[in-house]
Design a protein around this motif. Sequence first.
Motif, PDB file in Angstrom:
ATOM      1  N   ASP A 130       0.861  -1.178   0.000  1.00 49.99           N
ATOM      2  CA  ASP A 130       0.000   0.000   0.000  1.00 49.99           C
ATOM      3  C   ASP A 130       0.898   1.229   0.000  1.00 49.99           C
ATOM      4  OD1 ASP A 130      -1.897   1.950   0.282  1.00 49.99           O
ATOM      5  OD2 ASP A 130      -2.304   1.537   2.399  1.00 49.99           O
ATOM      6  N   LEU A 131       0.898   1.951  -1.109  1.00 48.31           N
ATOM      7  CA  LEU A 131       1.755   3.138  -1.253  1.00 48.31           C
ATOM      8  C   LEU A 131       0.946   4.428  -1.235  1.00 48.31           C
ATOM      9  CD1 LEU A 131       4.086   1.796  -4.103  1.00 48.31           C
ATOM     10  CD2 LEU A 131       4.383   1.604  -1.631  1.00 48.31           C
ATOM     11  N   THR A 132      -0.312   4.364  -0.806  1.00 51.66           N
ATOM     12  CA  THR A 132      -1.192   5.524  -0.883  1.00 51.66           C
ATOM     13  C   THR A 132      -1.031   6.466   0.304  1.00 51.66           C
ATOM     14  OG1 THR A 132      -2.986   4.315   0.220  1.00 51.66           O
ATOM     15  CG2 THR A 132      -2.888   4.216  -2.204  1.00 51.66           C
ATOM     16  N   GLY A 133      -0.564   5.956   1.429  1.00 49.79           N
ATOM     17  CA  GLY A 133      -0.458   6.776   2.626  1.00 49.79           C
ATOM     18  C   GLY A 133       0.874   7.479   2.747  1.00 49.79           C
ATOM     19  N   GLU A 134       1.073   8.133   3.891  1.00 50.61           N
ATOM     20  CA  GLU A 134       2.324   8.854   4.136  1.00 50.61           C
ATOM     21  C   GLU A 134       3.496   7.890   4.237  1.00 50.61           C
ATOM     22  OE1 GLU A 134       4.244  11.875   7.498  1.00 50.61           O
ATOM     23  OE2 GLU A 134       2.090  11.466   7.465  1.00 50.61           O
ATOM     24  N   ASN A 135       3.263   6.724   4.872  1.00 50.70           N
ATOM     25  CA  ASN A 135       4.312   5.722   5.016  1.00 50.70           C
ATOM     26  C   ASN A 135       3.921   4.463   4.246  1.00 50.70           C
ATOM     27  OD1 ASN A 135       5.889   7.282   6.884  1.00 50.70           O
ATOM     28  ND2 ASN A 135       4.407   6.732   8.480  1.00 50.70           N
ATOM     29  N   PRO A 136       4.771   4.000   3.325  1.00 57.45           N
ATOM     30  CA  PRO A 136       4.478   2.744   2.621  1.00 57.45           C
ATOM     31  C   PRO A 136       4.327   1.602   3.620  1.00 57.45           C
ATOM     32  CG  PRO A 136       6.336   3.888   1.607  1.00 57.45           C
ATOM     33  CD  PRO A 136       6.059   4.587   2.906  1.00 57.45           C
ATOM     34  N   ARG A 137       3.410   0.704   3.336  1.00 56.93           N
ATOM     35  CA  ARG A 137       3.197  -0.417   4.239  1.00 56.93           C
ATOM     36  C   ARG A 137       2.883  -1.671   3.414  1.00 56.93           C
ATOM     37  NH1 ARG A 137      -2.842   0.345   6.898  1.00 56.93           N
ATOM     38  NH2 ARG A 137      -3.967   0.679   4.935  1.00 56.93           N
ATOM     39  N   CYS A 138       2.959  -2.813   4.065  1.00 60.02           N
ATOM     40  CA  CYS A 138       2.697  -4.073   3.374  1.00 60.02           C
ATOM     41  C   CYS A 138       2.031  -5.040   4.337  1.00 60.02           C
ATOM     42  CB  CYS A 138       3.991  -4.664   2.823  1.00 60.02           C
ATOM     43  SG  CYS A 138       5.271  -4.947   4.069  1.00 60.02           S
ATOM     44  N   ARG A 139       1.422  -6.075   3.767  1.00 59.69           N
ATOM     45  CA  ARG A 139       0.839  -7.115   4.604  1.00 59.69           C
ATOM     46  C   ARG A 139       0.985  -8.465   3.918  1.00 59.69           C
ATOM     47  NH1 ARG A 139      -5.782  -6.461   4.463  1.00 59.69           N
ATOM     48  NH2 ARG A 139      -6.066  -6.614   2.188  1.00 59.69           N
ATOM     49  N   ASN A 140       1.047  -9.481   4.724  1.00 56.39           N
ATOM     50  CA  ASN A 140       1.228 -10.843   4.257  1.00 56.39           C
ATOM     51  C   ASN A 140      -0.072 -11.378   3.648  1.00 56.39           C
ATOM     52  OD1 ASN A 140       2.141 -13.439   3.872  1.00 56.39           O
ATOM     53  ND2 ASN A 140       2.126 -14.000   6.027  1.00 56.39           N
ATOM     54  N   ILE A 141       0.063 -12.114   2.560  1.00 57.60           N
ATOM     55  CA  ILE A 141      -1.096 -12.764   1.947  1.00 57.60           C
ATOM     56  C   ILE A 141      -0.944 -14.283   1.980  1.00 57.60           C
ATOM     57  CG2 ILE A 141      -2.449 -13.071  -0.158  1.00 57.60           C
ATOM     58  CD1 ILE A 141      -1.740 -10.263  -0.968  1.00 57.60           C
ATOM     59  N   LYS A 142       0.209 -14.777   1.499  1.00 61.00           N
ATOM     60  CA  LYS A 142       0.370 -16.215   1.342  1.00 61.00           C
ATOM     61  C   LYS A 142       1.533 -16.813   2.121  1.00 61.00           C
ATOM     62  CE  LYS A 142      -1.686 -16.889  -3.244  1.00 61.00           C
ATOM     63  NZ  LYS A 142      -1.878 -15.546  -3.786  1.00 61.00           N
ATOM     64  N   TYR A 143       2.392 -16.002   2.717  1.00 59.78           N
ATOM     65  CA  TYR A 143       3.590 -16.552   3.349  1.00 59.78           C
ATOM     66  C   TYR A 143       3.262 -17.064   4.753  1.00 59.78           C
ATOM     67  CZ  TYR A 143       8.303 -17.009   5.136  1.00 59.78           C
ATOM     68  OH  TYR A 143       9.460 -17.505   5.685  1.00 59.78           O
ATOM     69  N   HIS A 144       3.374 -18.372   4.947  1.00 61.96           N
ATOM     70  CA  HIS A 144       3.108 -18.995   6.240  1.00 61.96           C
ATOM     71  C   HIS A 144       4.208 -20.005   6.551  1.00 61.96           C
ATOM     72  CE1 HIS A 144      -0.855 -17.170   6.084  1.00 61.96           C
ATOM     73  NE2 HIS A 144      -1.050 -17.723   4.890  1.00 61.96           N
ATOM     74  N   ASN A 145       4.195 -20.506   7.767  1.00 61.89           N
ATOM     75  CA  ASN A 145       5.145 -21.538   8.151  1.00 61.89           C
ATOM     76  C   ASN A 145       5.080 -22.695   7.158  1.00 61.89           C
ATOM     77  OD1 ASN A 145       6.934 -23.163   9.589  1.00 61.89           O
ATOM     78  ND2 ASN A 145       5.339 -23.959  10.918  1.00 61.89           N
ATOM     79  N   SER A 146       6.241 -23.113   6.672  1.00 63.56           N
ATOM     80  CA  SER A 146       6.283 -24.084   5.583  1.00 63.56           C
ATOM     81  C   SER A 146       6.725 -25.479   6.015  1.00 63.56           C
ATOM     82  CB  SER A 146       7.238 -23.586   4.490  1.00 63.56           C
ATOM     83  OG  SER A 146       8.509 -23.288   5.057  1.00 63.56           O
ATOM     84  N   VAL A 147       7.130 -25.645   7.272  1.00 71.29           N
ATOM     85  CA  VAL A 147       7.595 -26.957   7.734  1.00 71.29           C
ATOM     86  C   VAL A 147       7.019 -27.268   9.111  1.00 71.29           C
ATOM     87  CG1 VAL A 147       9.754 -26.730   6.435  1.00 71.29           C
ATOM     88  CG2 VAL A 147       9.714 -26.107   8.850  1.00 71.29           C
ATOM     89  N   ARG A 148       6.884 -28.571   9.388  1.00 67.72           N
ATOM     90  CA  ARG A 148       6.380 -29.017  10.690  1.00 67.72           C
ATOM     91  C   ARG A 148       7.506 -29.204  11.691  1.00 67.72           C
ATOM     92  NH1 ARG A 148       1.187 -30.430   9.437  1.00 67.72           N
ATOM     93  NH2 ARG A 148       0.824 -31.141   7.299  1.00 67.72           N
ATOM     94  N   GLU A 149       8.673 -29.574  11.207  1.00 66.88           N
ATOM     95  CA  GLU A 149       9.830 -29.807  12.075  1.00 66.88           C
ATOM     96  C   GLU A 149      11.082 -29.262  11.398  1.00 66.88           C
ATOM     97  OE1 GLU A 149      10.272 -33.926  13.046  1.00 66.88           O
ATOM     98  OE2 GLU A 149       8.137 -34.208  13.439  1.00 66.88           O
ATOM     99  N   CYS A 150      12.033 -28.862  12.217  1.00 69.65           N
ATOM    100  CA  CYS A 150      13.335 -28.422  11.719  1.00 69.65           C
ATOM    101  C   CYS A 150      14.395 -29.035  12.633  1.00 69.65           C
ATOM    102  CB  CYS A 150      13.432 -26.907  11.708  1.00 69.65           C
ATOM    103  SG  CYS A 150      14.978 -26.271  11.001  1.00 69.65           S
ATOM    104  N   ILE A 151      15.019 -30.100  12.163  1.00 68.49           N
ATOM    105  CA  ILE A 151      15.961 -30.879  12.968  1.00 68.49           C
ATOM    106  C   ILE A 151      17.391 -30.556  12.561  1.00 68.49           C
ATOM    107  CG2 ILE A 151      16.774 -33.215  13.486  1.00 68.49           C
ATOM    108  CD1 ILE A 151      13.920 -34.198  13.066  1.00 68.49           C
ATOM    109  N   CYS A 152      18.245 -30.420  13.549  1.00 68.31           N
ATOM    110  CA  CYS A 152      19.672 -30.247  13.303  1.00 68.31           C
ATOM    111  C   CYS A 152      20.379 -31.525  13.742  1.00 68.31           C
ATOM    112  CB  CYS A 152      20.209 -29.054  14.089  1.00 68.31           C
ATOM    113  SG  CYS A 152      21.935 -28.671  13.736  1.00 68.31           S
ATOM    114  N   ALA A 153      21.224 -32.070  12.870  1.00 67.84           N
ATOM    115  CA  ALA A 153      21.948 -33.299  13.178  1.00 67.84           C
ATOM    116  C   ALA A 153      23.440 -33.084  12.968  1.00 67.84           C
ATOM    117  CB  ALA A 153      21.453 -34.451  12.305  1.00 67.84           C
ATOM    118  N   PHE A 154      24.231 -33.595  13.903  1.00 68.49           N
ATOM    119  CA  PHE A 154      25.678 -33.409  13.843  1.00 68.49           C
ATOM    120  C   PHE A 154      26.406 -34.742  13.834  1.00 68.49           C
ATOM    121  CE2 PHE A 154      24.380 -29.384  15.840  1.00 68.49           C
ATOM    122  CZ  PHE A 154      25.031 -28.495  15.008  1.00 68.49           C
ATOM    123  N   TYR A 155      27.467 -34.807  13.069  1.00 69.57           N
ATOM    124  CA  TYR A 155      28.431 -35.893  13.158  1.00 69.57           C
ATOM    125  C   TYR A 155      29.228 -35.639  14.430  1.00 69.57           C
ATOM    126  CZ  TYR A 155      32.501 -38.743  11.811  1.00 69.57           C
ATOM    127  OH  TYR A 155      33.522 -39.660  11.772  1.00 69.57           O
TER     128      TYR A 155
END
Length: 219
Positions: free
Chosen positions: A102-127
């Motif tokens: 939205d560029l109509t106001g004094e300060n440009p602003r934005c909002r999320n439409i489609k970006y959401h959490n994309s994974v159920r788990e995030c595992i880190c594994a080490f040797y």
Amino acid sequence: MTQSDAYKTVISAFFNGRGYFTTINQKLFGTEHRADVVAVLPIFRELQWRTQIGYAPCGILQYLPADGWVDVDYIVEKTGYDLAFVGRILEEAEERGWIELDLTGENPRCRNIKYHNSVRECICAFYGVEDFQKKLDMLEDYKGVFTQVYFIFPYPVDDETTQLLVSKGYGIIRYYENRGSFLEMIPADKEDVEDWPRYSVMAENVLFDNMWFRKDEII
């Protein structure tokens, strides 16, 4: 390929066989550290968006809430990038349908439409054989990002090391090299994600590394 990278590749294949998307030597956002293996469990309905409209510009979009408008100046402040760069990324994200500008106001602003959490788990594994203490220190500096942490060893682990890892909630997996098999000796505790920006960047990077050559699976 070094012996270390060979082990990391085998560990990556182990998680890949369980349905995870994986990458080795993944740089941890905001640090100079690298994780041996990062494995994420994707949410396929979210991946379908990425096959249709392209890669989500992580590094910026993770600062947008699920709904509601946010000033572009806030995104500039949070990311540390200059306004021109953030503006270009946001304009491209709008063209692809990720956000609304939205560029109509004094300060440009934005909002999320489609970006959401994309994974159920995030595992880190080490040797676990090399740089053991360095990896423990790295995890202390990078809390709140991984849902689980595992250390993999090609030999029985002594009691002191076992107690140390258990006290931190980390799991232990034994790799039997002569059989090419794995055995989960101690399961890792499941942790809540507390650092959403870093978690998001980590997840998107791993998805990006995997999704294009696995596109048929996603569709």
